[in-house]
Design a protein around this motif. Structure first.
Motif, mmCIF file in Angstrom:
data_model
loop_
_atom_site.group_PDB
_atom_site.id
_atom_site.type_symbol
_atom_site.label_atom_id
_atom_site.label_comp_id
_atom_site.label_asym_id
_atom_site.label_seq_id
_atom_site.Cartn_x
_atom_site.Cartn_y
_atom_site.Cartn_z
ATOM 1 N N UNK A 1 18.639 16.768 32.554
ATOM 2 C CA UNK A 1 18.467 17.935 33.413
ATOM 3 C C UNK A 1 17.940 19.153 32.687
ATOM 4 N N UNK A 2 17.987 19.168 31.381
ATOM 5 C CA UNK A 2 17.513 20.361 30.666
ATOM 6 C C UNK A 2 16.239 20.107 29.883
ATOM 7 N N UNK A 3 15.758 18.862 29.901
ATOM 8 C CA UNK A 3 14.513 18.585 29.179
ATOM 9 C C UNK A 3 13.503 17.944 30.114
ATOM 10 N N UNK B 1 10.719 18.926 31.260
ATOM 11 C CA UNK B 1 9.289 19.068 30.936
ATOM 12 C C UNK B 1 8.859 18.167 29.797
ATOM 13 N N UNK B 2 9.814 17.661 29.041
ATOM 14 C CA UNK B 2 9.421 16.861 27.877
ATOM 15 C C UNK B 2 10.121 15.515 27.919
ATOM 16 N N UNK C 1 14.048 19.446 23.260
ATOM 17 C CA UNK C 1 14.908 18.277 23.106
ATOM 18 C C UNK C 1 15.174 17.965 21.647
ATOM 19 N N UNK D 1 13.915 10.187 23.564
ATOM 20 C CA UNK D 1 14.327 10.000 22.160
ATOM 21 C C UNK D 1 15.729 10.544 21.933
ATOM 22 N N UNK D 2 15.982 11.729 22.500
ATOM 23 C CA UNK D 2 17.301 12.326 22.323
ATOM 24 C C UNK D 2 18.368 11.477 23.005
ATOM 25 N N UNK E 1 10.502 13.397 24.485
ATOM 26 C CA UNK E 1 11.552 13.839 23.553
ATOM 27 C C UNK E 1 12.926 13.648 24.162
ATOM 28 N N UNK E 2 12.980 13.819 25.479
ATOM 29 C CA UNK E 2 14.270 13.634 26.135
ATOM 30 C C UNK E 2 14.724 12.190 25.968
ATOM 31 N N UNK F 1 16.442 26.484 33.515
ATOM 32 C CA UNK F 1 15.915 26.723 32.169
ATOM 33 C C UNK F 1 15.850 25.413 31.429
ATOM 34 N N UNK G 1 23.312 17.206 29.383
ATOM 35 C CA UNK G 1 22.935 17.386 27.978
ATOM 36 C C UNK G 1 21.497 16.985 27.707
#
Lengths: 151, 1174
Positions: B866-868, B870-871, A33, B877-878, B874-875, A29, B863
């Motif tokens: 692995x969870x972003x 697709x983006x 972000x 940036x985070x 933004x990942x 899942x 954090x």
């Protein structure tokens, strides 16, 4: 700019809360972000000032993510954070911000899917709130609220 | 990994929650433990229908327990290991085990999954009763979090197609690569075994397809067509790799013949470092490939492309030289050639030996094919008859057919089913309107004026006589003669080698067939150092057999040149083939891809290639028909993409011995991934083998209590044995610990306020999402940050060394490490992993301790990366925000202080009953000083008998326990590790010092209780009062989880009233308590938690809010009537609740202060970022 950047700040307790967020990495899942997570030892560490600071720094929504009642590793009574949570909600109301921008989510440990669902619902809710706020910028409600509180 | 063969410590066979608890308890008491499990890893999938009462409890307890067990230095975990036998007895057990290969280095794999996404083999397995499809390389527990997290590869025996291939091409390997369209990688894989892919892809007789298991479903995979697809579509071209540098091997080798056998031998020898010389009698190289196979089957461009690639290797090929005529064997030997490979093929056409063969118009097929192939204008008659039914016959027929305007007829002496030519060729010939006359042999060739006009033939029938090639010998039927018209007769009844022309003395040749006789394994002829292979040994055969002979000869010649034995380790026997169960492998029939061909009209009058080759889509679909019989296809893509070098395919089963003094056995397991550990031949009644308590109606705490009791008992037994042998008191080591002074670290020694950031790539799983360049650019703008570096992996020893070297080189005093570890604390959280533990262990060893660097860890893996996925933008940036927050925190982090308080090796036990008495006795036997405060009763006039404990006071005193009577009041003062237990007996006051205190709650609650209401404000009273609080986890569960995650702090152990009053249960309970106390006392010292709070007495207003929220905070009197809050910081859990509730702001938490939290918020949120830039 297809989707608006809705910034969510999650205060997650190091134990049950963090395990939910960590668990999402092993499932297939993903979540936006724009969701930022700050880890604290226990949700009871959070007080109104910190939550309001988060809003001051631009969070569109703040989520308090912690353990279910009776599950605190440190045996801290859950009343304290619930009180802070309700206190801040009424402060938000006074400030003219929508209360629902602050939520308290209590999940069992390792609830990866539930967390993602919660955060996505939260973002949707805030989108609606932001849209509605733009429309009703001068409504009679704020005055009414102040009248109630002054009693 | 060390194979502990010396019988020492405890071996645990099988795993369960209890088994792991036993392992950890034993290890924490200083016992070596080896855990043997069949599972590839340990873990738990949250079951939907858990029988246990409290599903959440077990995972929160289980994972920290698992991580602790796997990371403990005294515990060795053997995964994938089966017990084969157990020998010996108590104190001398020898367990023979077999460990299955994982094919992955456990200490390197971080579980990033890059390999899994490259794997094109999908397997269906049965997991927990359900069918799951997963790649051949996969997470050990398929979706459930596993520890250790290293991946595994599933392999089966060798794939049948691989076994069938005479050249040992990894067939399943290259087919699986085509599933992902990787033609280049496929060609490289093929070229590791053999050259000439373009040729094999067209003319190989595909023995692989004959073995293909897919035939059991519908039809075999069209492997040759895929082989051709690879050769034609590999955009990078042909890249042959050398195994050894050219010229690294000495010795002249002569190869006679540049056909497939000779060329392959030359190729292989060249790869091994030799410089062979090839002598070819024709002007063109390739042998039969150039002269015998018509261009419409093997186009000239393809042949030349392949020949070019061979020549580009630098192989010395000399054309126009005939051995026996232009050079002789003796001449070459004199010139220093030491080894020879005869690969002259079978060039001489066999004669029919019937009258009329010398007539004009009767030609042999070899010359016809040669002239037609070389495009020489040659005569082709109107009525062509080809005599013979082999591939050459059909080839000649089809070739002639393209050139003539009349008819082409083939005379076969046998029935269609037994025709020697390949089925595909016959079919294409028939399509091209070549007619085949079966069961016909020529008797005489008729002619007039010296030219052929016809053939008189006879019919044949099959006899029962089986020939060398397995077919029935036909015999002519007399009286069935007839005549066929023909103006051109092509004789194609086989070829034989012209070995005598070589003029090699002593060479043994078969007189009938003319083939050279050789040793089938080594291909050595009757002359040492002279080898032969290909058609000149087997008679006319397929390209692939000739090439295989070339490889075999190369191996023999290599061995000969090295002076090694030619036969050792070589066999003609094929390896074990993988079987596949068609029923369980759900396969949907899917038609085999047909080979597209050019239509008939285009074929005639041209020698254009008849077959077109599969399209990309057809090739992909066809490769997906492969059943992956051997599971992992060894295409080695995983090895290629793993940046950490964690994959190694030549892992093997390991057999070794594990030694142990005592064995603990699991009856069954509640880990759902593993079969019951009922292996081996041990009984539960064997001395020295104990059964681990099974799960009893899901009551985990009961099971764990029994387990800890077992661990305690085992420890006592082992330590007794040890002290018997060595006669040394245990505690001398403990006491030296106490003498270490308090150690407070000042500011770091190196550099001044230089902050560095280390980015971990985690293989490439992090940097494939987060752009490190952007991160570096943005972070370098932050004041104080002087350097950003990358590592492939932070959680290995070499990674830690690299980081340490960088830090020293760059003179950094504060470092932020962005990897998977979240915190720098000694706790083990619910979600912690074995990699994070290793990260901390190695970095402690290489960075923190030697260099005194202040380290802050931030997690950008689970954090962020692995969870972003697709983006990525933004990942990124985070990630910048997460790391900046870490930078801000490390900037203001206080220097590390280690404030050790010693724990006295004494225990005070307050209670009555068997539980307390057992605990007292066990602790006393371990050498601790024990004070037992208990009620003394009389029985039948016997003074000093304590009925409940079933022991007399004298007995207890004899065991070294100091027994004290029940006091009037009881108070606990002092601090953890050094409590002052104050007992009042009327006017007399006794003090006892205690490192640990055990309190039986049941006894204390009975009136009159020595804990009177006025002293309930004391520490003990407050803790006991908390137990009844409904907001907390039920007593022992909370303790269990806390002990495993943050460790026991207070040293106050409570015995809760237990339902089961049986003596057995009571003494089990006592043992379990003793184990926990023993572990606590064994530490010998305790420091406050890094997150402990500090209460400023001056700011405190004495409101008491903090004391309400926390039982460890007490309100003390000031003397002038006011009170203030006081906390012994060793007791503090570091939750921070008091910090939030203090209205005066008198409580601070140095490592989690409001200031740090606000800085964190500012770095993570966009308006905060903007403000900080101002």
């Amino acid at each position: 700019m297809a989707t608006p950047y809705i910034e969510i700040l999650v205060f997650a307790c190091n134990w049950d809360g963090w395990s939910c967020i960590d668990a999402t990495a092993n499932l297939e899942v993903s979540y936006p972000a724009s969701v930022k997570v700050v880890r604290v030892s226990c949700l009871s560490r959070i007080h109104a000032g910190l939550i309001l600071k988060a809003f001051e720094f631009g969070a569109d929504g703040v989520m308090l993510l912690g353990c279910e009642p009776g599950r605190c590793l440190f045996n801290v009574n859950g009343e304290y954070i619930i009180n802070e949570y309700e206190k801040v909600r009424s402060i938000l109301k006074i400030l003219g911000m929508q209360q629902d921008r602050l939520v308290l989510v209590q999940l069992p440990a390792f609830s990866g899917y539930e967390f993602v669902m919660q955060v996505k619902n939260f973002i949707e809710k805030i989108e609606q709130l932001s849209a509605s706020k733009r429309v009703k910028i001068t409504g009679p409600e704020p005055v009414q609220d102040i009248a109630v509180l002054s009693q | 990994m060390s194979y502990n063969t010396v019988p020492k410590g405890v071996a645990i066979i099988g795993t369960s929650v209890a088994a792991l608890q036993a392992a950890l308890t034993l290890a924490q008491m200083g016992i070596e433990v080896k855990v043997i499990t069949d599972a590839p890893a340990l873990g738990w999938k949250r079951p939907a229908d858990n029988i246990m009462d409290n599903p959440h409890l077990e995972l929160r307890f289980l994972y920290p327990l698992l991580v602790q067990a796997v990371s403990h230095p005294l515990i060795t975990l053997y995964t994938g290991t089966e017990v084969e036998s157990i020998e010996g007895e108590r104190d001398t057990f020898k367990i023979r085990v077999a460990q299955r290969p994982r094919y992955i280095h456990e200490d390197l794999c971080t579980g990033c999954g890059r390999c899994q996404s490259e794997c094109s083999v999908n397997i269906t397995s049965l997991l927990r009763g359900q069918k799951t499809t997963h790649p051949a390389i996969h997470m050990p527990l398929l979706g459930a979090k596993a520890i250790p997290s290293a991946f595994v590869i599933d392999k089966n025996d060798v794939a049948p197609c691989n076994v069938g291939c005479p050249l040992n091409i990894n067939v399943q390997g290259f087919v699986s690569l085509l599933v992902k369209g990787k033609a280049n990688e496929a060609l490289n894989l093929i070229n590791e075994a053999t050259p000439l892919a373009g040729i094999l892809g067209r003319v190989c007789r595909h023995p692989c397809e004959d073995k293909c298991n897919r035939a059991e479903v519908d039809s075999p995979v069209s492997i040759r067509a895929l082989h051709r697809y690879v050769a034609d579509n590999a955009t990078q071209g042909i890249k042959y790799n050398l195994k050894a540098p050219t010229g690294s091997r000495e010795g002249k080798i002569a190869i006679v013949g540049s056909g497939p056998a000779g060329l392959t031998a030359a190729w292989e020898l060249k790869r091994r470092g030799y410089s062979p010389a090839v002598f070819e009698s024709h002007g063109v190289i390739g042998g039969m490939l150039a002269t015998g196979i018509p261009r419409f089957r093997l186009p000239r461009e393809v042949r030349e492309r392949e020949m070019e690639a061979i020549k580009n290797l630098g192989i010395d090929i000399r054309t126009g030289i005939t051995m026996g005529r232009d050079v002789t064997f003796t001449y070459l030997k004199e010139r220093g050639y030491r080894a020879f490979f005869l690969a002259i093929g079978a060039q001489r056409n066999n004669k029919l030996n019937i009258p009329g063969e010398e007539l004009e118009g009767v030609v042999d097929c070899m010359s016809l094919l040669l002239t037609l192939n070389l495009k020489v204008d040659t005569f082709v008659g109107l009525h062509v008859v080809v005599i013979g039914d082999g591939n050459s016959a059909i080839d000649s027929a089809r070739a002639a057919n393209r050139k003539n305007e009349g008819t082409v007829k083939v005379l076969s002496w046998t029935i269609p089913e037994e025709i020697t030519a390949a089925e595909e060729e016959v079919e294409e010939a028939l399509q091209e309107r070549v007619s085949i006359e079966y069961c016909t042999v020529p008797v005489e060739i008729l002619g007039s004026g010296g030219k052929v006009t016809g053939i008189r033939c006879q019919r044949t029938r099959l006899t029962d006589d089986i020939m060398a090639n397995g077919q029935h010998r036909p015999e002519p039927i007399p009286g069935t003669e007839f005549v066929i018209d023909a103006d051109h007769v092509i004789v194609a009844v086989g070829q034989s080698p012209n070995a005598s022309q070589l003029d090699i003395e002593g060479l043994t040749i078969d007189s009938n067939t003319g083939v050279i006789q050789v040793n089938p394994i080594t291909l050595e002829t009757s002359i040492p150092a002279v080898f032969a292979g290909g058609d000149c040994v087997t008679g006319p055969n397929n390209v692939v057999e000739a090439m295989a002979a070339g490889l075999r000869a190369a191996e023999s010649i290599d061995r000969y040149m090295q002076g090694r034995d030619l036969e050792t380790g070589r066999t003609l026997e094929p390896p074990e083939t993988a079987e596949i169960d068609i029923e369980t492998t759900e396969v949907f029939p899917y038609k085999r891809a047909p080979m597209p061909v050019i239509h008939l009209r285009r074929r005639m009058n041209s020698f254009e290639e008849t077959t077109i080759g599969l399209s990309a889509e057809a090739a992909q679909r066809e490769s997906q028909r492969c059943l992956n019989c051997a599971l992992c296809s060894q295409c080695l893509e995983c090895t290629r993409v793993c940046e950490l070098g964690a994959v190694f395919h030549d892992d093997e089963i390991r057999h070794f011995e594990v030694g142990a003094q005592i064995i603990l056995r699991c009856p069954s397991t509640d880990f759902k991934t593993q079969a019951p550990a009922d292996s081996g031949s041990q009984e539960t009644t064997t001395d020295g083998v104990y059964l681990i308590p099974p799960s009893n109606n899901g009551d985990l705490s009961d099971q764990l209590m029994k387990t800890m009791a077992l661990a305690m008992k085992t420890t006592v037994e082992l330590k007794q044995k040890e002290s018997e042998e060595t006669k040394v008191q245990d505690f001398s080591e403990l006491h030296t610990n106490l003498e270490r002074p308090n150690h407070i670290l000042e500011e770091p020694r190196i550099g001044t306020k230089h902050i560095g950031v280390i980015l971990c790539r985690c293989g490439s799983s992090i940097n494939s999402v987060i752009d490190f360049k952007t991160v570096t650019k943005k972070l370098l703008r932050t004041p104080g940050v002087t350097a950003i570096r990358e590592v492939a992996q932070a959680c290995t020893e070499s990674g830690a060394e690299q980081i340490s070297n960088q830090v020293a080189e760059l003179q950094l005093d504060r470092v932020v490490i962005a990897a998977c570890r979240c915190c720098n604390s000694e706790q083990v959280c619910y979600s912690c992993t074995d990699r994070r533990m290793m990260c901390q262990q190695y970095l402690d060893q290489y960075l923190v301790l030697p260099l005194n660097t202040i380290v802050e860890f931030v997690n950008i893996r689970e954090q962020c990366a692995w969870v972003h996925r697709d983006t990525p933008k933004s990942a990124t940036r985070k990630a910048v925000q997460i790391i900046s927050a870490g930078v801000e925190r490390v900037r203001v982090a206080p220097p590390t202080t280690i404030d050790k308080k010693s724990i006295l090796p004494t225990a005070v036990i307050i209670g009555e009953g068997l539980v307390s008495a057992t605990a007292a006795r066990v602790l006393a036997s371990r050498g601790y000083q024990v004070d037992f405060v208990t009620k003394q009763r009389t029985k039948q006039g016997q003074r000093g008998y304590n009925e409940a404990t079933l022991f007399t006071i004298e007995q207890l005193q004899d065991e070294g326990i100091t027994v004290r009577p029940w006091p009037d009041t009881l108070e606990l003062q002092g601090s953890p590790g050094n409590y002052d237990v104050v007992l009042e007996y009327g006017s007399q006051v006794d003090h006892m010092s205690a490192g640990a205190v055990i309190v039986d709650i049941g006894e204390l609650s009975k009136r009159p209780s020595p804990l009177d209401p006025s002293s309930s404000s004391g520490l003990l009273g407050r803790i006991i009062a908390r137990i009844g609080n409904s907001s907390c986890l039920p007593g022992e569960s909370a303790d269990m989880i806390r002990e495993t995650t943050i460790g026991e702090r207070s040293g106050i152990f409570l015995v809760l009233p237990d339902g089961d009053k049986s003596p057995e249960n009571q003494s089990t309970h006592g043992l379990a308590i003793a184990a926990r106390v023993s572990i606590y006392l064994e530490h010998a010292s305790i420091s406050p938690r890094a997150t402990a709070v500090i209460i400023d007495k001056k700011l405190c207003r004495g409101c008491g809010d903090c004391a309400d929220i926390c039982p460890y905070i007490e309100m003390k009197e000031n003397g002038n009537g006011t009170v203030y809050a006081h906390l012994n910081n060793v007791l503090c859990f570091g939750c921070g609740a008091c910090v939030a509730c203090c209205p005066a702001g008198a409580i601070t938490q140095p490592l989690e202060s409001d200031k740090q939290l606000v800085h964190t918020l500012q770095s993570m949120l966009h308006r905060g970022e903007a403000l900080s830039r101002v």
